[in-house]
Design a protein around this motif. Structure first.
Motif, PDB file in Angstrom:
ATOM      1  N   THR A  73       0.859  -0.971  -0.519  1.00 24.59           N
ATOM      2  CA  THR A  73      -0.046   0.072   0.073  1.00 24.59           C
ATOM      3  C   THR A  73       1.227   1.122  -0.189  1.00 24.59           C
ATOM      4  OG1 THR A  73      -0.479   0.309   1.931  1.00 24.59           O
ATOM      5  CG2 THR A  73      -1.470  -1.179   1.116  1.00 24.59           C
ATOM      6  N   LYS A  74       0.230   2.406  -0.439  1.00 24.41           N
ATOM      7  CA  LYS A  74       0.996   4.017  -0.641  1.00 24.41           C
ATOM      8  C   LYS A  74       1.385   3.737   1.170  1.00 24.41           C
ATOM      9  CE  LYS A  74       0.359   8.915  -1.888  1.00 24.41           C
ATOM     10  NZ  LYS A  74       0.688   9.041  -0.714  1.00 24.41           N
ATOM     11  N   GLY A  75       0.141   3.901   2.050  1.00 24.18           N
ATOM     12  CA  GLY A  75       0.566   3.759   2.935  1.00 24.18           C
ATOM     13  C   GLY A  75       2.178   3.255   3.685  1.00 24.18           C
ATOM     14  N   GLU A  76       2.071   1.837   3.321  1.00 28.99           N
ATOM     15  CA  GLU A  76       3.184   0.761   4.412  1.00 28.99           C
ATOM     16  C   GLU A  76       4.575   1.507   3.497  1.00 28.99           C
ATOM     17  OE1 GLU A  76       2.447  -2.778   2.702  1.00 28.99           O
ATOM     18  OE2 GLU A  76       1.227  -2.984   4.848  1.00 28.99           O
ATOM     19  N   ARG A  77       4.331   1.805   2.336  1.00 28.13           N
ATOM     20  CA  ARG A  77       5.800   2.784   1.971  1.00 28.13           C
ATOM     21  C   ARG A  77       6.314   4.320   1.936  1.00 28.13           C
ATOM     22  NH1 ARG A  77       8.304   2.399  -3.391  1.00 28.13           N
ATOM     23  NH2 ARG A  77       6.525   0.917  -3.906  1.00 28.13           N
ATOM     24  N   GLU A  78       5.287   4.782   2.399  1.00 27.58           N
ATOM     25  CA  GLU A  78       5.618   6.159   3.040  1.00 27.58           C
ATOM     26  C   GLU A  78       6.178   5.947   4.231  1.00 27.58           C
ATOM     27  OE1 GLU A  78       1.979   8.593   2.552  1.00 27.58           O
ATOM     28  OE2 GLU A  78       2.756   9.198   1.237  1.00 27.58           O
ATOM     29  N   LEU A  79       5.657   5.051   4.938  1.00 28.24           N
ATOM     30  CA  LEU A  79       5.791   4.589   6.490  1.00 28.24           C
ATOM     31  C   LEU A  79       7.221   4.222   6.225  1.00 28.24           C
ATOM     32  CD1 LEU A  79       5.458   4.440   9.118  1.00 28.24           C
ATOM     33  CD2 LEU A  79       4.560   1.862   8.961  1.00 28.24           C
ATOM     34  N   VAL A  80       7.451   2.875   4.993  1.00 27.28           N
ATOM     35  CA  VAL A  80       8.745   2.583   5.955  1.00 27.28           C
ATOM     36  C   VAL A  80       9.851   3.613   5.238  1.00 27.28           C
ATOM     37  CG1 VAL A  80      10.428   0.218   4.448  1.00 27.28           C
ATOM     38  CG2 VAL A  80       7.649   0.223   5.150  1.00 27.28           C
ATOM     39  N   GLU A  81       9.936   4.028   4.223  1.00 25.21           N
ATOM     40  CA  GLU A  81      11.382   5.128   3.426  1.00 25.21           C
ATOM     41  C   GLU A  81      11.176   5.983   4.914  1.00 25.21           C
ATOM     42  OE1 GLU A  81       9.260   7.111   0.372  1.00 25.21           O
ATOM     43  OE2 GLU A  81       9.938   5.571  -1.208  1.00 25.21           O
ATOM     44  N   PHE A  82       9.807   6.620   5.379  1.00 24.08           N
ATOM     45  CA  PHE A  82      10.302   7.251   6.731  1.00 24.08           C
ATOM     46  C   PHE A  82      11.326   6.879   8.068  1.00 24.08           C
ATOM     47  CE2 PHE A  82       8.962   8.865  10.656  1.00 24.08           C
ATOM     48  CZ  PHE A  82       9.959  10.753  10.648  1.00 24.08           C
ATOM     49  N   LEU A  83      10.842   5.618   8.044  1.00 25.75           N
ATOM     50  CA  LEU A  83      11.576   4.969   8.798  1.00 25.75           C
ATOM     51  C   LEU A  83      13.119   4.638   9.038  1.00 25.75           C
ATOM     52  CD1 LEU A  83       8.952   2.412  10.136  1.00 25.75           C
ATOM     53  CD2 LEU A  83       9.843   4.128  11.812  1.00 25.75           C
ATOM     54  N   ALA A  84      13.416   4.275   7.690  1.00 24.91           N
ATOM     55  CA  ALA A  84      14.786   4.162   7.375  1.00 24.91           C
ATOM     56  C   ALA A  84      15.093   5.489   7.060  1.00 24.91           C
ATOM     57  CB  ALA A  84      14.733   3.797   5.656  1.00 24.91           C
ATOM     58  N   GLU A  85      14.914   6.611   7.188  1.00 26.32           N
ATOM     59  CA  GLU A  85      15.087   8.381   7.598  1.00 26.32           C
ATOM     60  C   GLU A  85      15.652   8.141   9.007  1.00 26.32           C
ATOM     61  OE1 GLU A  85      14.969  12.879   6.396  1.00 26.32           O
ATOM     62  OE2 GLU A  85      13.465  11.261   5.609  1.00 26.32           O
ATOM     63  N   GLU A  86      14.297   8.073  10.015  1.00 29.06           N
ATOM     64  CA  GLU A  86      14.198   7.941  11.224  1.00 29.06           C
ATOM     65  C   GLU A  86      15.390   7.194  12.082  1.00 29.06           C
ATOM     66  OE1 GLU A  86      12.274  10.217  14.398  1.00 29.06           O
ATOM     67  OE2 GLU A  86      13.202  10.277  12.495  1.00 29.06           O
ATOM     68  N   ILE A  87      15.927   5.865  11.670  1.00 31.26           N
ATOM     69  CA  ILE A  87      16.067   5.283  12.271  1.00 31.26           C
ATOM     70  C   ILE A  87      17.959   5.674  12.231  1.00 31.26           C
ATOM     71  CG2 ILE A  87      17.275   3.068  12.201  1.00 31.26           C
ATOM     72  CD1 ILE A  87      14.794   1.905  11.909  1.00 31.26           C
ATOM     73  N   VAL A  88      18.244   6.009  11.046  1.00 30.93           N
ATOM     74  CA  VAL A  88      19.974   6.427  10.814  1.00 30.93           C
ATOM     75  C   VAL A  88      19.655   7.792  11.375  1.00 30.93           C
ATOM     76  CG1 VAL A  88      21.102   8.010   9.287  1.00 30.93           C
ATOM     77  CG2 VAL A  88      19.880   5.935   8.469  1.00 30.93           C
ATOM     78  N   ALA A  89      18.670   8.682  11.328  1.00 31.33           N
ATOM     79  CA  ALA A  89      18.864   9.571  12.218  1.00 31.33           C
ATOM     80  C   ALA A  89      18.879   9.665  13.859  1.00 31.33           C
ATOM     81  CB  ALA A  89      17.647  11.211  11.538  1.00 31.33           C
ATOM     82  N   GLU A  90      18.028   8.716  14.423  1.00 35.88           N
ATOM     83  CA  GLU A  90      18.300   8.616  15.496  1.00 35.88           C
ATOM     84  C   GLU A  90      19.226   7.923  16.100  1.00 35.88           C
ATOM     85  OE1 GLU A  90      15.947   9.744  18.051  1.00 35.88           O
ATOM     86  OE2 GLU A  90      14.365   9.537  16.921  1.00 35.88           O
ATOM     87  N   LYS A  91      20.202   6.892  15.473  1.00 38.23           N
ATOM     88  CA  LYS A  91      21.451   6.320  15.933  1.00 38.23           C
ATOM     89  C   LYS A  91      22.544   7.490  16.117  1.00 38.23           C
ATOM     90  CE  LYS A  91      24.902   3.004  13.431  1.00 38.23           C
ATOM     91  NZ  LYS A  91      25.654   2.703  12.867  1.00 38.23           N
ATOM     92  N   LYS A  92      22.139   8.613  14.500  1.00 41.40           N
ATOM     93  CA  LYS A  92      23.593   9.285  14.957  1.00 41.40           C
ATOM     94  C   LYS A  92      23.279   9.840  16.187  1.00 41.40           C
ATOM     95  CE  LYS A  92      23.810   9.727   9.811  1.00 41.40           C
ATOM     96  NZ  LYS A  92      24.173  10.763   9.052  1.00 41.40           N
TER      97      LYS A  92
END
Length: 268
Positions: A73-92
């Motif tokens: 779904t479109k919602g799943e795609r947006e969620l996964v893309e955001f989480l990928a970026e967020e995880i990197v940012a939170e790690k830093k």
């Protein structure tokens, strides 16, 4: 922490960018809570690592792409893309690259959101326990921010905690909470206070009598605070414990993001 920026990132039309983003391999893993192993003890707070993404790619320009075969779904795609970026940012933004296995003479053990610190002697055993769920708040006033340069106050975990002092079959137990505000220059303010005091034999149950800290005689209250300080639970220790709780809570938060990402992209 970056966590505060996630709402702003979408509110300003996804114009929030990371300075000099680095490409991240989709197959790379990050252990949210690698614990140091000092020479005097064995680390006990290791956190299970999860893949940042399963089936997701990160392009060189920092744009995240996900295989359409795994996103339904479109919602799943947006969620996964955001989480990928967020995880990197939170790690830093992690307040600590590793977590200690001891704190001021107390050994630390962790079980999911629960944390326990223990110190034993021939006479007694002192146990401090708390849970990091719903314990994070803003540290001080939120800093002023602009659209191009958002700034946020630090987030700290200040959990309510139990202090149990066990001698034989008897337990003297304190329920304590961090106090709001900061000490002013030239003044002495306690970092935490006593919410409740009880003493019991064997296991605690609802029939055990307990007294609230705010109805104790003022002098008795001060003596009990001094008693806790002698057992190692001082204002300085409470500050260090808050720093540990903040780092551990942040590690669990990143682990949660990783788990949600994995759940979203795994095969149905």
């Amino acid at each position: 922490m970056i966590r505060n920026a996630r709402f702003l990132r979408w509110a300003i039309g996804k114009r929030f960018t990371t300075v000099n983003p680095s490409p991240v391999s989709a197959s790379s893993q990050w252990n949210a809570g690698n614990v140091t192993q000092p020479g005097n003890g064995i680390a006990t707070c290791a956190l299970k690592s999860l893949s940042v993404m399963q089936g997701a790619g990160v392009q060189q320009n920092g744009v995240f792409s996900v295989s359409s075969r795994q996103i339904h779904t479109k919602g799943e795609r947006e969620l996964v893309e955001f989480l990928a970026e967020e995880i990197v940012a939170e790690k830093k933004a992690s307040p600590s690259p590793s977590l200690p296995s001891s704190l001021s003479g107390f050994s630390i053990s962790c079980n999911k959101a629960d944390v326990e610190l223990t110190k034993s002697s021939e006479r007694e055993k002192v146990t401090i326990s708390f849970n990091v769920n719903h314990t994070v708040d803003m540290d001080g006033e939120e800093a002023e921010s602009t659209e191009n340069k958002p700034e946020f106050s630090a987030m700290k975990s200040r959990p309510q905690f139990e202090v149990d002092i066990v001698r034989g079959g008897t337990t003297l137990s304190f329920t304590c909470s961090y106090l709001p505000g900061e000490a002013q220059e030239g003044e002495y303010n306690d970092v935490f206070g006593i919410d409740e005091v009880t003493i019991y034999q064997g296991e605690w149950n609802d029939k055990v009598y307990a007294v609230a800290g705010d109805v104790l005689d003022g002098y008795l209250y001060d003596l009990l605070m001094n008693f806790l300080e002698e057992k190692g639970v001082s204002n300085e220790f409470a500050e260090k414990m808050s720093e540990f709780a903040s780092a551990y809570e942040h590690a669990k938060y990143v682990e949660l993001l990783e788990a949600i990402s994995k759940f979203t992209v795994e095969k149905k």
